[in-house]
Design an enzyme around this catalytic site. Sequence first.
Site, PDB file in Angstrom:
ATOM      1  N   ASP A 208      -7.131  13.928   5.456  1.00  0.00           N
ATOM      2  CA  ASP A 208      -6.007  13.136   4.962  1.00  0.00           C
ATOM      3  C   ASP A 208      -4.825  13.969   4.473  1.00  0.00           C
ATOM      4  O   ASP A 208      -3.713  13.460   4.362  1.00  0.00           O
ATOM      5  CB  ASP A 208      -6.462  12.178   3.861  1.00  0.00           C
ATOM      6  CG  ASP A 208      -7.333  11.059   4.406  1.00  0.00           C
ATOM      7  OD1 ASP A 208      -7.229  10.761   5.617  1.00  0.00           O
ATOM      8  OD2 ASP A 208      -8.111  10.485   3.633  1.00  0.00           O
TER       9      ASP A 208
ATOM     10  N   LYS B  21      -7.240   7.544  12.957  1.00  0.00           N
ATOM     11  CA  LYS B  21      -6.893   7.003  11.639  1.00  0.00           C
ATOM     12  C   LYS B  21      -5.989   5.793  11.842  1.00  0.00           C
ATOM     13  O   LYS B  21      -6.058   5.141  12.879  1.00  0.00           O
ATOM     14  CB  LYS B  21      -6.212   8.091  10.795  1.00  0.00           C
ATOM     15  CG  LYS B  21      -7.101   9.268  10.458  1.00  0.00           C
ATOM     16  CD  LYS B  21      -8.128   8.868   9.429  1.00  0.00           C
ATOM     17  CE  LYS B  21      -8.877  10.069   8.873  1.00  0.00           C
ATOM     18  NZ  LYS B  21      -9.726   9.682   7.759  1.00  0.00           N
TER      19      LYS B  21
ATOM     20  N   ARG C 210      -2.542  10.708  14.028  1.00  0.00           N
ATOM     21  CA  ARG C 210      -1.731  11.501  13.102  1.00  0.00           C
ATOM     22  C   ARG C 210      -1.296  12.838  13.677  1.00  0.00           C
ATOM     23  O   ARG C 210      -0.246  13.369  13.284  1.00  0.00           O
ATOM     24  CB  ARG C 210      -2.478  11.687  11.777  1.00  0.00           C
ATOM     25  CG  ARG C 210      -2.561  10.392  10.994  1.00  0.00           C
ATOM     26  CD  ARG C 210      -3.280  10.550   9.675  1.00  0.00           C
ATOM     27  NE  ARG C 210      -3.236   9.289   8.933  1.00  0.00           N
ATOM     28  CZ  ARG C 210      -3.989   9.027   7.883  1.00  0.00           C
ATOM     29  NH1 ARG C 210      -4.837   9.933   7.420  1.00  0.00           N
ATOM     30  NH2 ARG C 210      -3.891   7.865   7.262  1.00  0.00           N
TER      31      ARG C 210
ATOM     32  N   ARG D 186       0.534   7.808   5.195  1.00  0.00           N
ATOM     33  CA  ARG D 186       0.511   9.272   5.063  1.00  0.00           C
ATOM     34  C   ARG D 186       1.590   9.925   5.915  1.00  0.00           C
ATOM     35  O   ARG D 186       2.141  10.961   5.534  1.00  0.00           O
ATOM     36  CB  ARG D 186      -0.866   9.818   5.381  1.00  0.00           C
ATOM     37  CG  ARG D 186      -1.876   9.395   4.316  1.00  0.00           C
ATOM     38  CD  ARG D 186      -3.084  10.268   4.307  1.00  0.00           C
ATOM     39  NE  ARG D 186      -4.049   9.741   3.366  1.00  0.00           N
ATOM     40  CZ  ARG D 186      -4.257  10.232   2.150  1.00  0.00           C
ATOM     41  NH1 ARG D 186      -3.540  11.243   1.717  1.00  0.00           N
ATOM     42  NH2 ARG D 186      -5.167   9.701   1.365  1.00  0.00           N
TER      43      ARG D 186
END
Length: 190
Positions: free
Chosen positions: A103, A130, A134, A178
């Site tokens: 993360d 995710k 990402r 994120r």
Amino acid sequence: MCKFIIACLISLSALSFSSCTQKKVATSVAYMYFPQTIELKARVQPLDTALFRYPFRVRVQGDKAVVEIMQRMGADIAQNADSVTVNSSTTQATVIDASNCPDIIPVLTVLAAVSEGTTKIINAGRLRIKECDRLAAMTSELNKMGAAITEEPEGLTITGKPEGLRGGVEADAWNDHRIAMSLAIAAQCC
């Protein structure tokens, strides 16, 4: 260029210890809302020293590895039971193993993009499943800003640009909080 963002990265890492949703991040002070599209024009005056006071007693969460990884990159960070002090510093490339801390990879990608040398992020294949892919998201959006990132099946190769990134571009948050937080930090490097 990464003198300011080290403080921001510590702050975001602490935020990630809090409960998050795609629409807002709960902090001890306020809620921050992130749009799906961020126009990267902001510039904040760099700090020489920043002190953050958080309940930094995270026992098993992988996100706490951000401090050790950043120190390995040359960040001047002092941590005790209830605070983290960040001093201005220049950071260098390293190898980041994402297997136990996936993360924090988006925000560390930002730091690597403005550090000296070439950083390798390895064992990061699970970041593709995710809220979004990402690895693809950070490669796409930071490269729009002038970063030099090459996507690999299980990670990234990032050639740092200590002079900073290019502002005035539009970046997509890929419907992922994120990615949005990381791009907000990247906006400070323009």
